[in-house]
Design a protein around this motif. Structure first.
Motif, PDB file in Angstrom:
ATOM      1  N   GLY A   1       1.002  -1.310  -0.128  1.00 27.13           N
ATOM      2  CA  GLY A   1       0.066   0.183   0.037  1.00 27.13           C
ATOM      3  C   GLY A   1       0.791   1.315   0.019  1.00 27.13           C
ATOM      4  N   ALA A   2       2.060   1.429   0.835  1.00 28.21           N
ATOM      5  CA  ALA A   2       2.732   2.570   0.764  1.00 28.21           C
ATOM      6  C   ALA A   2       3.353   2.685  -0.607  1.00 28.21           C
ATOM      7  CB  ALA A   2       3.963   2.293   1.846  1.00 28.21           C
ATOM      8  N   LEU A   3       3.977   1.620  -1.143  1.00 33.05           N
ATOM      9  CA  LEU A   3       4.592   1.781  -2.534  1.00 33.05           C
ATOM     10  C   LEU A   3       3.607   2.199  -3.577  1.00 33.05           C
ATOM     11  CD1 LEU A   3       7.345  -0.937  -2.365  1.00 33.05           C
ATOM     12  CD2 LEU A   3       7.520   1.364  -1.791  1.00 33.05           C
ATOM     13  N   PHE A   4       2.348   1.785  -3.434  1.00 30.72           N
ATOM     14  CA  PHE A   4       1.309   2.250  -4.424  1.00 30.72           C
ATOM     15  C   PHE A   4       0.958   3.630  -4.314  1.00 30.72           C
ATOM     16  CE2 PHE A   4      -3.078   2.657  -5.716  1.00 30.72           C
ATOM     17  CZ  PHE A   4      -3.204   1.996  -6.796  1.00 30.72           C
ATOM     18  N   LEU A   5       1.206   4.303  -3.405  1.00 29.37           N
ATOM     19  CA  LEU A   5       0.998   5.645  -3.092  1.00 29.37           C
ATOM     20  C   LEU A   5       1.878   6.603  -3.842  1.00 29.37           C
ATOM     21  CD1 LEU A   5      -0.435   5.710   0.715  1.00 29.37           C
ATOM     22  CD2 LEU A   5      -1.763   5.821  -1.467  1.00 29.37           C
ATOM     23  N   GLY A   6       2.803   5.813  -4.167  1.00 26.23           N
ATOM     24  CA  GLY A   6       3.957   6.645  -4.977  1.00 26.23           C
ATOM     25  C   GLY A   6       5.094   6.903  -4.166  1.00 26.23           C
ATOM     26  N   ALA A   7       5.918   7.834  -4.491  1.00 22.30           N
ATOM     27  CA  ALA A   7       7.221   8.304  -3.833  1.00 22.30           C
ATOM     28  C   ALA A   7       7.112   8.626  -2.454  1.00 22.30           C
ATOM     29  CB  ALA A   7       8.090   9.637  -4.451  1.00 22.30           C
TER      30      ALA A   7
ATOM     31  N   VAL B   1      12.583   4.366  -2.403  1.00 23.07           N
ATOM     32  CA  VAL B   1      11.991   5.343  -3.232  1.00 23.07           C
ATOM     33  C   VAL B   1      12.735   5.498  -4.678  1.00 23.07           C
ATOM     34  CG1 VAL B   1      12.153   7.972  -3.286  1.00 23.07           C
ATOM     35  CG2 VAL B   1      12.217   7.053  -1.018  1.00 23.07           C
ATOM     36  N   VAL B   2      14.117   5.393  -4.582  1.00 19.38           N
ATOM     37  CA  VAL B   2      14.663   5.661  -5.920  1.00 19.38           C
ATOM     38  C   VAL B   2      14.336   4.270  -6.917  1.00 19.38           C
ATOM     39  CG1 VAL B   2      16.228   7.222  -4.992  1.00 19.38           C
ATOM     40  CG2 VAL B   2      16.646   4.868  -5.177  1.00 19.38           C
ATOM     41  N   LEU B   3      14.082   3.056  -6.249  1.00 19.44           N
ATOM     42  CA  LEU B   3      14.046   2.114  -7.425  1.00 19.44           C
ATOM     43  C   LEU B   3      12.600   1.914  -7.959  1.00 19.44           C
ATOM     44  CD1 LEU B   3      15.900  -0.775  -5.267  1.00 19.44           C
ATOM     45  CD2 LEU B   3      16.627   0.287  -7.317  1.00 19.44           C
ATOM     46  N   GLY B   4      11.794   2.768  -7.478  1.00 21.59           N
ATOM     47  CA  GLY B   4      10.350   2.682  -7.865  1.00 21.59           C
ATOM     48  C   GLY B   4       9.730   1.174  -8.023  1.00 21.59           C
ATOM     49  N   ASP B   5       9.083   0.939  -8.984  1.00 21.76           N
ATOM     50  CA  ASP B   5       8.413  -0.492  -9.248  1.00 21.76           C
ATOM     51  C   ASP B   5       9.311  -1.696  -8.997  1.00 21.76           C
ATOM     52  OD1 ASP B   5       5.816   0.405  -9.661  1.00 21.76           O
ATOM     53  OD2 ASP B   5       5.828  -0.096 -11.813  1.00 21.76           O
ATOM     54  N   THR B   6      10.652  -1.741  -9.112  1.00 20.85           N
ATOM     55  CA  THR B   6      11.610  -2.624  -8.727  1.00 20.85           C
ATOM     56  C   THR B   6      11.761  -2.721  -7.397  1.00 20.85           C
ATOM     57  OG1 THR B   6      12.913  -1.931 -10.637  1.00 20.85           O
ATOM     58  CG2 THR B   6      14.066  -3.445  -9.026  1.00 20.85           C
ATOM     59  N   ALA B   7      11.462  -1.658  -6.274  1.00 22.12           N
ATOM     60  CA  ALA B   7      11.342  -1.803  -5.173  1.00 22.12           C
ATOM     61  C   ALA B   7      10.363  -2.833  -4.477  1.00 22.12           C
ATOM     62  CB  ALA B   7      11.172  -0.496  -4.451  1.00 22.12           C
ATOM     63  N   VAL B   8       9.140  -2.882  -5.366  1.00 22.75           N
ATOM     64  CA  VAL B   8       8.091  -3.896  -5.080  1.00 22.75           C
ATOM     65  C   VAL B   8       8.621  -5.147  -5.410  1.00 22.75           C
ATOM     66  CG1 VAL B   8       5.787  -4.557  -5.776  1.00 22.75           C
ATOM     67  CG2 VAL B   8       6.435  -2.057  -5.484  1.00 22.75           C
TER      68      VAL B   8
END
Length: 292
Positions: free
Chosen positions: A58-64, A166-173
């Motif tokens: 949920g946190a990553l879905f909200l964006g940076a 933050v910086v990896l974007g979707d890759t962080a998921v």
């Protein structure tokens, strides 16, 4: 910087996989016989996963902004656990706490501070100076070097890798999902294949229960996870697998020197937060290196 633009595609692909994994594992755990010694522990772990997975996704879905909030919360909690284990004074705790918030904030609000996915040299230099400042100003000639070294290590181990959220974007998921399933794969591999033979050999005396069978299980699980969200590459897979294997050993080394079994006692089934994210920290750091 495309790294801080979150399309949410990876989250969308991850949700069915996470839901399926939680559902299947929940049924399996519920069906365990009551006489099984690990039943209560596995149930605690499942409940923790059932809460942590939606929070992470949920946190990553909200964006940076959501990624920053997640990184800052994880970092603030983890440095508190580390400071207690390392026996650092309050001044160093303050430095680490500020870094846990400021570094992800820089990655979010000042992308130039994180050029591509490599931290600007000026940020690194500032971190080194700030880490040494408390001991220098206190004139600590007995433990000053130890304080400084342990603070620098903490900066490189906790706040800096968490900027990857933050910086990896979707890759962080993908990295977070792969690490989670990699831990499960390691346990399954060790249980099924790690009883005898070459695969039963321990990786390190730091953690005798970690075997080559576990590495094999983690390798398969991380590959499946990365492939499921469409981010598999041999290099990224190697980075995540290395984080899964060495991250746990790294924390074991810290805990053994500190003379503690777990980093904390508040997280059901795991101990402390560092006990849960030790592999994620190293995996994020290496993922930033290989995707820079």
């Amino acid at each position: 910087m495309s790294g801080v633009v979150f399309a949410g595609e990876a989250v969308g692909r991850a949700v069915p996989l996470v839901a399926g994994a939680l559902g299947a594992s929940g049924i399996a755990v519920a069906a365990l016989p009551s006489r099984l010694a690990m039943r209560a522990e596995l149930r605690k772990r499942w409940r923790t996963w059932a809460i942590a997975a939606p929070v992470f996704l949920g946190a990553l879905f909200l964006g940076a902004g959501g990624a920053f909030a997640l990184a800052a919360a994880l970092g603030a909690t983890a440095v508190g656990e580390y400071v207690r284990m390392a026996g650092l004074p309050r001044a160093e705790y303050a430095v680490l706490l500020v870094a846990a918030v400021v570094l992800p904030a820089l990655a979010w609000l000042v992308p130039a501070a994180v050029d591509g996915r490599a931290v600007d040299l000026r940020v690194v230099a500032l971190l080194l100076v700030v880490a040494a400042l408390p001991a220098l100003l206190a004139g600590d000639d007995e433990r000053g070097f130890t304080r400084c070294a342990r603070t620098v290590f903490a900066l490189l181990w906790i706040p800096l890798p968490l900027t990857g959220l933050v910086v990896l974007g979707d890759t962080a998921v993908a990295v977070g999902l792969a690490v989670a399933l990699g831990d499960v794969g390691a346990w399954c591999g060790g249980t099924a294949l790690g009883r005898r033979g070459v695969l039963a050999r321990s990786l390190s005396p730091l953690s005798p229960s970690k075997t080559w069978a576990g590495v094999l299980g983690a390798a398969g699980a991380t590959a499946v996870a990365l492939g499921a969200v469409g981010t598999f590459t041999p290099v990224l897979w190697a980075a995540v697998l290395t984080g899964c294997v060495l991250g746990d050993l790294l924390e074991s080394m810290v805990k053994r020197e500190a003379g503690v079994k777990d980093a904390g006692s508040w997280l059901p089934g795991f101990g402390g937060l560092l006990d849960r994210i030790d592999s994620l920290l190293l995996a994020l750091l290496l993922a930033m290196v290989v995707t820079a």
